[in-house]
Design a protein around this motif. Structure first.
Motif, PDB file in Angstrom:
ATOM      1  N   LYS A  60     -55.185-122.168 -51.865  1.00 31.78           N
ATOM      2  CA  LYS A  60     -54.310-123.283 -51.491  1.00 31.78           C
ATOM      3  C   LYS A  60     -55.045-124.600 -51.235  1.00 31.78           C
ATOM      4  O   LYS A  60     -54.453-125.669 -51.276  1.00 31.78           O
ATOM      5  CB  LYS A  60     -53.512-122.915 -50.235  1.00 31.78           C
ATOM      6  CG  LYS A  60     -52.106-122.437 -50.552  1.00 31.78           C
ATOM      7  CD  LYS A  60     -51.342-122.152 -49.301  1.00 31.78           C
ATOM      8  CE  LYS A  60     -50.466-123.315 -48.877  1.00 31.78           C
ATOM      9  NZ  LYS A  60     -49.730-122.994 -47.647  1.00 31.78           N
ATOM     10  N   ASN A  61     -56.340-124.493 -50.930  1.00 36.41           N
ATOM     11  CA  ASN A  61     -57.078-125.728 -50.627  1.00 36.41           C
ATOM     12  C   ASN A  61     -57.543-126.474 -51.879  1.00 36.41           C
ATOM     13  O   ASN A  61     -58.182-127.508 -51.782  1.00 36.41           O
ATOM     14  CB  ASN A  61     -58.284-125.420 -49.725  1.00 36.41           C
ATOM     15  CG  ASN A  61     -59.249-124.473 -50.411  1.00 36.41           C
ATOM     16  OD1 ASN A  61     -58.848-123.660 -51.238  1.00 36.41           O
ATOM     17  ND2 ASN A  61     -60.524-124.585 -50.098  1.00 36.41           N
ATOM     18  N   ILE A  62     -57.218-125.956 -53.062  1.00 39.95           N
ATOM     19  CA  ILE A  62     -57.558-126.673 -54.299  1.00 39.95           C
ATOM     20  C   ILE A  62     -56.284-127.250 -54.916  1.00 39.95           C
ATOM     21  O   ILE A  62     -55.328-126.527 -55.172  1.00 39.95           O
ATOM     22  CB  ILE A  62     -58.270-125.758 -55.319  1.00 39.95           C
ATOM     23  CG1 ILE A  62     -59.565-125.188 -54.695  1.00 39.95           C
ATOM     24  CG2 ILE A  62     -58.580-126.506 -56.601  1.00 39.95           C
ATOM     25  CD1 ILE A  62     -60.372-124.294 -55.616  1.00 39.95           C
ATOM     26  N   THR A  63     -56.293-128.585 -55.106  1.00 41.94           N
ATOM     27  CA  THR A  63     -55.140-129.239 -55.744  1.00 41.94           C
ATOM     28  C   THR A  63     -55.599-129.833 -57.074  1.00 41.94           C
ATOM     29  O   THR A  63     -56.798-129.950 -57.330  1.00 41.94           O
ATOM     30  CB  THR A  63     -54.577-130.370 -54.852  1.00 41.94           C
ATOM     31  OG1 THR A  63     -55.656-131.236 -54.478  1.00 41.94           O
ATOM     32  CG2 THR A  63     -53.914-129.818 -53.605  1.00 41.94           C
ATOM     33  N   CYS A  64     -54.634-130.219 -57.897  1.00 37.42           N
ATOM     34  CA  CYS A  64     -55.011-130.896 -59.136  1.00 37.42           C
ATOM     35  C   CYS A  64     -53.982-131.963 -59.488  1.00 37.42           C
ATOM     36  O   CYS A  64     -52.833-131.917 -59.038  1.00 37.42           O
ATOM     37  CB  CYS A  64     -55.173-129.895 -60.279  1.00 37.42           C
ATOM     38  SG  CYS A  64     -53.665-129.053 -60.730  1.00 37.42           S
ATOM     39  N   GLY A  65     -54.450-132.945 -60.263  1.00 35.65           N
ATOM     40  CA  GLY A  65     -53.581-134.064 -60.638  1.00 35.65           C
ATOM     41  C   GLY A  65     -53.619-134.298 -62.130  1.00 35.65           C
ATOM     42  O   GLY A  65     -54.539-133.853 -62.825  1.00 35.65           O
ATOM     43  N   VAL A  66     -52.612-135.023 -62.607  1.00 33.68           N
ATOM     44  CA  VAL A  66     -52.560-135.369 -64.036  1.00 33.68           C
ATOM     45  C   VAL A  66     -52.218-136.866 -64.129  1.00 33.68           C
ATOM     46  O   VAL A  66     -51.574-137.413 -63.234  1.00 33.68           O
ATOM     47  CB  VAL A  66     -51.533-134.474 -64.785  1.00 33.68           C
ATOM     48  CG1 VAL A  66     -50.104-134.729 -64.326  1.00 33.68           C
ATOM     49  CG2 VAL A  66     -51.629-134.640 -66.291  1.00 33.68           C
ATOM     50  N   THR A  67     -52.673-137.493 -65.215  1.00 33.22           N
ATOM     51  CA  THR A  67     -52.399-138.932 -65.382  1.00 33.22           C
ATOM     52  C   THR A  67     -51.205-139.132 -66.331  1.00 33.22           C
ATOM     53  O   THR A  67     -50.914-138.244 -67.146  1.00 33.22           O
ATOM     54  CB  THR A  67     -53.604-139.652 -66.034  1.00 33.22           C
ATOM     55  OG1 THR A  67     -53.709-139.183 -67.389  1.00 33.22           O
ATOM     56  CG2 THR A  67     -54.900-139.384 -65.287  1.00 33.22           C
ATOM     57  N   PRO A  68     -50.578-140.311 -66.271  1.00 30.36           N
ATOM     58  CA  PRO A  68     -49.517-140.590 -67.259  1.00 30.36           C
ATOM     59  C   PRO A  68     -50.042-140.529 -68.690  1.00 30.36           C
ATOM     60  O   PRO A  68     -49.358-139.997 -69.568  1.00 30.36           O
ATOM     61  CB  PRO A  68     -49.088-142.022 -66.909  1.00 30.36           C
ATOM     62  CG  PRO A  68     -49.456-142.193 -65.474  1.00 30.36           C
ATOM     63  CD  PRO A  68     -50.679-141.361 -65.249  1.00 30.36           C
ATOM     64  N   HIS A  69     -51.283-141.008 -68.924  1.00 32.49           N
ATOM     65  CA  HIS A  69     -51.733-141.011 -70.334  1.00 32.49           C
ATOM     66  C   HIS A  69     -51.920-139.602 -70.891  1.00 32.49           C
ATOM     67  O   HIS A  69     -51.670-139.371 -72.068  1.00 32.49           O
ATOM     68  CB  HIS A  69     -52.976-141.890 -70.560  1.00 32.49           C
ATOM     69  CG  HIS A  69     -54.077-141.778 -69.560  1.00 32.49           C
ATOM     70  ND1 HIS A  69     -54.126-142.542 -68.422  1.00 32.49           N
ATOM     71  CD2 HIS A  69     -55.181-140.991 -69.517  1.00 32.49           C
ATOM     72  CE1 HIS A  69     -55.217-142.239 -67.728  1.00 32.49           C
ATOM     73  NE2 HIS A  69     -55.866-141.288 -68.369  1.00 32.49           N
ATOM     74  N   HIS A  70     -52.317-138.648 -70.047  1.00 33.82           N
ATOM     75  CA  HIS A  70     -52.426-137.275 -70.560  1.00 33.82           C
ATOM     76  C   HIS A  70     -51.048-136.624 -70.737  1.00 33.82           C
ATOM     77  O   HIS A  70     -50.919-135.626 -71.455  1.00 33.82           O
ATOM     78  CB  HIS A  70     -53.323-136.423 -69.652  1.00 33.82           C
ATOM     79  CG  HIS A  70     -54.775-136.824 -69.729  1.00 33.82           C
ATOM     80  ND1 HIS A  70     -55.448-137.412 -68.691  1.00 33.82           N
ATOM     81  CD2 HIS A  70     -55.670-136.755 -70.754  1.00 33.82           C
ATOM     82  CE1 HIS A  70     -56.698-137.675 -69.058  1.00 33.82           C
ATOM     83  NE2 HIS A  70     -56.854-137.290 -70.310  1.00 33.82           N
ATOM     84  N   LEU A  71     -50.052-137.185 -70.065  1.00 39.37           N
ATOM     85  CA  LEU A  71     -48.693-136.638 -70.230  1.00 39.37           C
ATOM     86  C   LEU A  71     -47.937-137.295 -71.388  1.00 39.37           C
ATOM     87  O   LEU A  71     -47.000-136.716 -71.926  1.00 39.37           O
ATOM     88  CB  LEU A  71     -47.886-136.848 -68.935  1.00 39.37           C
ATOM     89  CG  LEU A  71     -48.284-135.998 -67.734  1.00 39.37           C
ATOM     90  CD1 LEU A  71     -47.482-136.401 -66.514  1.00 39.37           C
ATOM     91  CD2 LEU A  71     -48.068-134.513 -68.025  1.00 39.37           C
ATOM     92  N   PHE A  72     -48.333-138.520 -71.742  1.00 42.46           N
ATOM     93  CA  PHE A  72     -47.544-139.266 -72.732  1.00 42.46           C
ATOM     94  C   PHE A  72     -48.184-139.365 -74.119  1.00 42.46           C
ATOM     95  O   PHE A  72     -47.513-139.662 -75.093  1.00 42.46           O
ATOM     96  CB  PHE A  72     -47.246-140.684 -72.228  1.00 42.46           C
ATOM     97  CG  PHE A  72     -46.320-140.720 -71.031  1.00 42.46           C
ATOM     98  CD1 PHE A  72     -45.313-139.786 -70.880  1.00 42.46           C
ATOM     99  CD2 PHE A  72     -46.456-141.689 -70.052  1.00 42.46           C
ATOM    100  CE1 PHE A  72     -44.457-139.811 -69.785  1.00 42.46           C
ATOM    101  CE2 PHE A  72     -45.603-141.724 -68.947  1.00 42.46           C
ATOM    102  CZ  PHE A  72     -44.605-140.776 -68.817  1.00 42.46           C
ATOM    103  N   PHE A  73     -49.495-139.193 -74.196  1.00 44.60           N
ATOM    104  CA  PHE A  73     -50.165-139.375 -75.489  1.00 44.60           C
ATOM    105  C   PHE A  73     -50.807-138.072 -75.966  1.00 44.60           C
ATOM    106  O   PHE A  73     -51.192-137.231 -75.157  1.00 44.60           O
ATOM    107  CB  PHE A  73     -51.271-140.438 -75.388  1.00 44.60           C
ATOM    108  CG  PHE A  73     -50.785-141.783 -74.903  1.00 44.60           C
ATOM    109  CD1 PHE A  73     -49.678-142.399 -75.471  1.00 44.60           C
ATOM    110  CD2 PHE A  73     -51.441-142.432 -73.866  1.00 44.60           C
ATOM    111  CE1 PHE A  73     -49.234-143.641 -75.022  1.00 44.60           C
ATOM    112  CE2 PHE A  73     -51.009-143.673 -73.405  1.00 44.60           C
ATOM    113  CZ  PHE A  73     -49.904-144.279 -73.984  1.00 44.60           C
ATOM    114  N   ASN A  74     -50.919-137.938 -77.302  1.00 42.88           N
ATOM    115  CA  ASN A  74     -51.654-136.806 -77.870  1.00 42.88           C
ATOM    116  C   ASN A  74     -52.280-137.236 -79.188  1.00 42.88           C
ATOM    117  O   ASN A  74     -51.830-138.220 -79.795  1.00 42.88           O
ATOM    118  CB  ASN A  74     -50.721-135.597 -78.058  1.00 42.88           C
ATOM    119  CG  ASN A  74     -49.521-135.925 -78.903  1.00 42.88           C
ATOM    120  OD1 ASN A  74     -48.541-136.472 -78.414  1.00 42.88           O
ATOM    121  ND2 ASN A  74     -49.604-135.613 -80.187  1.00 42.88           N
ATOM    122  N   ILE A  75     -53.336-136.510 -79.601  1.00 44.10           N
ATOM    123  CA  ILE A  75     -54.119-136.996 -80.746  1.00 44.10           C
ATOM    124  C   ILE A  75     -53.385-136.884 -82.084  1.00 44.10           C
ATOM    125  O   ILE A  75     -53.730-137.568 -83.027  1.00 44.10           O
ATOM    126  CB  ILE A  75     -55.501-136.299 -80.863  1.00 44.10           C
ATOM    127  CG1 ILE A  75     -55.345-134.782 -80.809  1.00 44.10           C
ATOM    128  CG2 ILE A  75     -56.476-136.800 -79.826  1.00 44.10           C
ATOM    129  CD1 ILE A  75     -56.603-134.053 -81.230  1.00 44.10           C
TER     130      ILE A  75
END
Ligand code: NCD
Ligand code: ZN
Ligand code: ZN
Length: 427
Positions: free
Chosen positions: A240-255
């Protein structure tokens, strides 16, 4: 009560027609009817907690051609963010007490909004952690090389975690394994090459080292800008003491999407595949990913407009993060509860600050939104010094008014606030 605010307010996980009372910048009361010395009534609008962005690079001191604390914090305010946490890869780097206290002093003079600062941990300052702990809001560790980064050899991770432990301050991690990155480095001409140069296994390897080193140590660890499905897979069984985050660019763009001017999407960790993007999007909806963070990392157009391989990595985003997601909510793609949890409530909990929720005792930080007012993002209307955004023309909903600690900072999308209003938080 100094002030009262009436409207459709997000309290206890839902919208209620009610009033909040504000005393000395804090929420002192929430009731159906309240009348303070000053009363604001916002009919037909939504009142939401302001956002908290735990990952920005305001480039001050030392790289003020890209951004500075006043332009960065102003941009954040216009995007509905009341508090940011700034990264240590400035010049000088924020890795000792002097640099940290100098940065606090400069940000106190310049910031329009509240702010916290991270101290960077490198091989050479591990012994100073107990001193830095007294002054910083949290720590930042770069396991792999990125733009102007500071580096820590992962063999020291467990020692670093032990030195940081028994505070409530988190350690944030840029998780890409350096040896792995060096092994895969190729000359890059486009985003697909950048992705090959920094494959997902490097993220996986770094996350594995972090999980191992944190095992049994009492501290909060946050994995920044998660970008790959295999990285997330590893985190599924985390403690539980490990959290993680994501950015808008990794959610909106792909190669696979052949964007023009690809260098403007060059960022670390890299933009990955549509498959990764889908998994990350679902995971912000189902709560497997804890938060959204902008990783606002501006570079000038001139700096970006060089050969792909030598261009710096980084994308600006602090002003657009909340507006982009408000539009997604309007569009039915994400429930309000998930957005406000991951951009307000949980970030405040990670950084241990009394913000992120409209409840008695918290700072009166809120935004007023007209859900009917959708616009297209235009770089020229944003407040970044770099004057560009990868989200040009994307639909978004910007807040109309922004209040921080009960003070009206932005009214009708005009800045009323002043530099130096922002306070240092998180110590
Ligand atoms: C960041 C920067 O430019 O400071 N760049 C990036 O690509 N994200 C550094 C970082 O967060 O890795
Ligand atoms: Zn990073
Ligand atoms: Zn960053």
């Amino acid at each position: 009560m100094d002030q009262t605010v009436e409207g459709k307010i997000y309290v206890n996980g839902d919208f209620q027609e009610c009033c909040i009372g504000i005393t000395d910048g804090k929420i002192s009361n929430i009731k159906k009817i309240l009348k303070g010395d000053k009363h604001y009534k916002f009919d037909h609008k939504l009142i939401l907690p302001a956002g908290i962005d735990i990952h920005v690079h305001f480039r001050d001191p030392g790289m003020k051609n890209k951004e500075d604390f006043s332009t960065g914090s102003m941009a954040a305010a216009f995007g509905g963010i009341s508090c940011v946490f700034d990264m240590p890869n400035t010049n000088p780097q924020t890795t000792n007490l002097q640099a940290l206290s100098d940065k606090i002093a400069l940000a106190k003079k310049k910031s329009f909004i509240d702010f916290g600062l991270y101290a960077g941990v490198i091989d050479d300052n591990i012994k100073q952690i107990s001193n830095l702990k007294k002054l910083c809001s949290g720590f930042k560790v770069y396991i792999g090389g990125t733009t102007n980064s500071l580096q820590l050899d992962p063999i020291y991770l467990n020692q670093v975690f032990k030195n940081i432990s028994s505070t409530n301050k988190p350690v944030l991690i840029h998780a890409e394994d350096d040896a792995c990155l060096n092994k895969h480095k190729i000359i890059e001409n486009n985003l697909a090459d950048h992705f090959s140069s920094r494959p997902s296994i490097c993220e996986e390897k770094a996350i594995r080292s972090v999980i191992e080193a944190a095992n049994g140590v009492d501290l909060k660890v946050h994995i920044c800008h998660l970008s790959s499905s295999i990285g997330l897979e590893l985190l599924k069984n985390r403690t539980k003491n490990i959290t993680c985050g994501v950015t808008p660019h990794h959610l909106f763009f792909n190669i696979e999407n052949s964007m023009r001017n690809q260098v403007f999407y060059k960022v670390n960790p890299p933009i990955r595949t549509n498959f990764d993007r889908d998994i990350l999007s679902n995971s912000i909806k189902n709560g497997l990913i804890d938060i959204i963070e902008s990783d606002h990392a501006p570079h000038t157009v001139e700096e970006k407009n060089v050969e792909f391989d030598s261009a710096p990595s980084g994308i600006p985003g602090v002003e657009t993060i909340f507006p982009l997601f408000l539009y997604l909510v309007k569009d039915g793609k994400l429930p309000f509860s998930r957005l406000l949890y991951s951009l307000c409530e949980k970030p405040a909990e990670i950084l241990n600050i009394p913000k992120g929720k409209l409840e008695v005792g918290k700072d009166a930080d809120f935004i007023v939104v007209d859900f009917k007012k959708v616009c297209k993002i235009k770089s020229e209307r944003l407040h970044y010094k770099c004057e560009w955004s990868p989200f040009e023309k994307w639909p978004a909903i910007f807040p109309i008014h922004v209040f921080i600690r009960g003070e009206k900072l932005i009214e009708d999308q005009e800045m009323l606030g002043k530099k130096g209003f922002g306070r240092f938080v998180g110590v």
